[in-house]
Design an enzyme around this catalytic site. Sequence first.
Site, PDB file in Angstrom:
ATOM      1  N   CYS A  30       0.710  -1.124   0.063  1.00  0.00           N
ATOM      2  CA  CYS A  30       0.057  -0.054  -0.064  1.00  0.00           C
ATOM      3  C   CYS A  30       0.879   1.189  -0.034  1.00  0.00           C
ATOM      4  CB  CYS A  30      -0.842  -0.016   0.982  1.00  0.00           C
ATOM      5  SG  CYS A  30      -2.043  -1.512   1.245  1.00  0.00           S
ATOM      6  N   HIS A  68      -2.976   7.084   3.600  1.00  0.00           N
ATOM      7  CA  HIS A  68      -3.489   5.840   3.006  1.00  0.00           C
ATOM      8  C   HIS A  68      -4.674   5.414   3.627  1.00  0.00           C
ATOM      9  CE1 HIS A  68      -4.134   1.912   1.531  1.00  0.00           C
ATOM     10  NE2 HIS A  68      -3.534   1.258   2.660  1.00  0.00           N
ATOM     11  N   ASN A 105     -10.347   0.135   1.139  1.00  0.00           N
ATOM     12  CA  ASN A 105      -8.917   0.105   0.914  1.00  0.00           C
ATOM     13  C   ASN A 105      -8.585  -0.174  -0.742  1.00  0.00           C
ATOM     14  OD1 ASN A 105      -6.137  -0.424   1.037  1.00  0.00           O
ATOM     15  ND2 ASN A 105      -6.204  -1.320   2.956  1.00  0.00           N
TER      16      ASN A 105
HETATM   17  N1  COA Z   1     -18.141  -8.051  10.657  1.00  0.00           N
HETATM   18  C1  COA Z   1     -18.616  -8.372  11.942  1.00  0.00           C
HETATM   19  N2  COA Z   1     -17.544  -8.695  12.925  1.00  0.00           N
HETATM   20  C2  COA Z   1     -16.687  -8.820  12.602  1.00  0.00           C
HETATM   21  C3  COA Z   1     -15.926  -8.649  11.447  1.00  0.00           C
HETATM   22  C4  COA Z   1     -16.823  -8.359  10.373  1.00  0.00           C
HETATM   23  N3  COA Z   1     -16.301  -8.005   9.151  1.00  0.00           N
HETATM   24  N4  COA Z   1     -14.619  -8.998  11.414  1.00  0.00           N
HETATM   25  C5  COA Z   1     -14.320  -9.312  12.799  1.00  0.00           C
HETATM   26  N5  COA Z   1     -15.599  -9.260  13.615  1.00  0.00           N
HETATM   27  C6  COA Z   1     -15.681  -9.511  15.103  1.00  0.00           C
HETATM   28  C7  COA Z   1     -14.561 -10.496  15.575  1.00  0.00           C
HETATM   29  O1  COA Z   1     -14.863 -11.584  15.247  1.00  0.00           O
HETATM   30  C8  COA Z   1     -14.795 -10.167  17.106  1.00  0.00           C
HETATM   31  O2  COA Z   1     -15.578 -10.578  17.538  1.00  0.00           O
HETATM   32  P1  COA Z   1     -15.698 -11.150  19.283  1.00  0.00           P
HETATM   33  O3  COA Z   1     -15.334  -9.849  19.810  1.00  0.00           O
HETATM   34  O4  COA Z   1     -16.903 -12.068  19.328  1.00  0.00           O
HETATM   35  O5  COA Z   1     -14.481 -11.962  19.131  1.00  0.00           O
HETATM   36  C9  COA Z   1     -14.973  -8.320  16.925  1.00  0.00           C
HETATM   37  O6  COA Z   1     -15.772  -8.406  15.591  1.00  0.00           O
HETATM   38  C10 COA Z   1     -13.921  -7.376  17.130  1.00  0.00           C
HETATM   39  O7  COA Z   1     -12.893  -7.872  16.207  1.00  0.00           O
HETATM   40  P2  COA Z   1     -11.338  -7.191  16.382  1.00  0.00           P
HETATM   41  O8  COA Z   1     -10.652  -7.957  15.256  1.00  0.00           O
HETATM   42  O9  COA Z   1     -10.922  -6.941  17.660  1.00  0.00           O
HETATM   43  O10 COA Z   1     -11.855  -5.616  15.575  1.00  0.00           O
HETATM   44  P3  COA Z   1     -10.931  -4.690  15.444  1.00  0.00           P
HETATM   45  O11 COA Z   1     -11.604  -3.252  16.149  1.00  0.00           O
HETATM   46  O12 COA Z   1      -9.503  -4.941  15.776  1.00  0.00           O
HETATM   47  O13 COA Z   1     -11.029  -3.997  13.949  1.00  0.00           O
HETATM   48  C11 COA Z   1      -9.974  -4.358  11.900  1.00  0.00           C
HETATM   49  C12 COA Z   1     -10.854  -5.144  13.058  1.00  0.00           C
HETATM   50  C13 COA Z   1      -9.522  -5.413  10.815  1.00  0.00           C
HETATM   51  C14 COA Z   1     -10.934  -3.542  11.175  1.00  0.00           C
HETATM   52  C15 COA Z   1      -8.868  -3.508  12.406  1.00  0.00           C
HETATM   53  O14 COA Z   1      -8.013  -4.496  13.326  1.00  0.00           O
HETATM   54  C16 COA Z   1      -8.090  -2.910  11.356  1.00  0.00           C
HETATM   55  O15 COA Z   1      -8.329  -2.318  10.612  1.00  0.00           O
HETATM   56  N6  COA Z   1      -6.774  -3.436  11.246  1.00  0.00           N
HETATM   57  C17 COA Z   1      -5.849  -2.977  10.191  1.00  0.00           C
HETATM   58  C18 COA Z   1      -6.176  -3.470   8.821  1.00  0.00           C
HETATM   59  C19 COA Z   1      -5.897  -2.852   7.453  1.00  0.00           C
HETATM   60  O16 COA Z   1      -5.671  -1.665   7.712  1.00  0.00           O
HETATM   61  N7  COA Z   1      -5.087  -3.883   6.571  1.00  0.00           N
HETATM   62  C20 COA Z   1      -4.564  -3.277   5.387  1.00  0.00           C
HETATM   63  C21 COA Z   1      -3.390  -2.535   5.929  1.00  0.00           C
HETATM   64  S1  COA Z   1      -2.620  -1.695   4.284  1.00  0.00           S
END
Ligand code: COA
Length: 317
Positions: free
Chosen positions: A108, A242, A272
Amino acid sequence: MKIIGTGSAVPTMTVSNDDLSKFLDTNDAWITTRTGIKTRHLLSTEDLYDLAVDASIKAIKASGLRPDQIDFLLVSNVANRHITPGLSCIVQKRIGLSCAGLDINVACAGFVNALMLADGMMKAGRAKNILILCAEEPTKYCNWHERDCSVLFGDGAGAVVLTEGNAFKDVNLTMISDRDVLYYERGMETTPFESTYVKGQPLVMKGKELFRTAVSESAKDIQTILNRAHLTADDINWFMLHQANKRIIEGIRNIVGGPEEKYPTVIEKYGNTSSASIPIMLDEMMRDNKIHQGDKIVMSAFGAGFVSAACWWEWEF
Ligand code: COA
């Protein structure tokens, strides 16, 4: 150097969070509050090469140059269905170019890394007019049976034409070798001699870890370039970050400073789009006349690697 033309293209198909919840265990409220994404554009009838050509032709048209005046084509692409030849070779003729080019894959952070290369080429006198094209189809490497990655991405292409000027001021690149936070592994052909064949697998992501690293490394890159220029956040008109997650952008803003209005977003519409996200946003801002002569603009991007990169401009038309 300075940017004299921008262009972008996204697929015609728009997919909402509600559309995704029809086949994934997810919902609009979760995706909106956790990421800021409402819709994304997904390739369906067209392919990535069409978007790449469309964005490039628009950027060249906006620059006022003829295609034969472009001296070099720099393409940022993480993956497409061809491992070889490079995307630059595939689209060069359709864009109407006859110059040489090359592909880079810095995930990215590809656009800011390509800017660094373009700046070096111009300073070395190797090219006067350069087209940077970022074309990405990250939705093609997600597992669409799982909700963790597939809800985050969208496809798209953004392009800029650069020429000589004094707008581009400084750039800072960072690389921390840590494959495991985000990777997509393609299977390759087996040979009779291989004992360690690895089957390909869709994108693997450690979301929370990536989130934390993205915030801290992007903020560090930005502070590094601001410190080197003796600037503060108050001096900057736009922080173009980004578009990976609205909460990541907020996290960076909490460290770097400045009001929300200085941190534009397009993630709500496009998700993204990997290295295409900043050039797509820049193109929209140019078309909306949001960027003015003398604006100080910081760009910062981060992604798989872990890599990150930031640069700043004092805008010239
Ligand atoms: N829809 C609904 N629920 C979801 C889900 C979705 N798409 N994805 C995860 N969950 C659930 C999880 O299972 C978890 O449930 P639980 O509490 O029962 O275990 C809960 O939501 C929280 O998940 P978590 O992973 O802790 O969420 P988060 O607040 O960390 O958000 C991301 C997840 C992926 C959005 C976040 O971590 C993120 O943006 N990370 C960076 C990703 C990124 O930028 N990638 C590309 C980089 S270039």
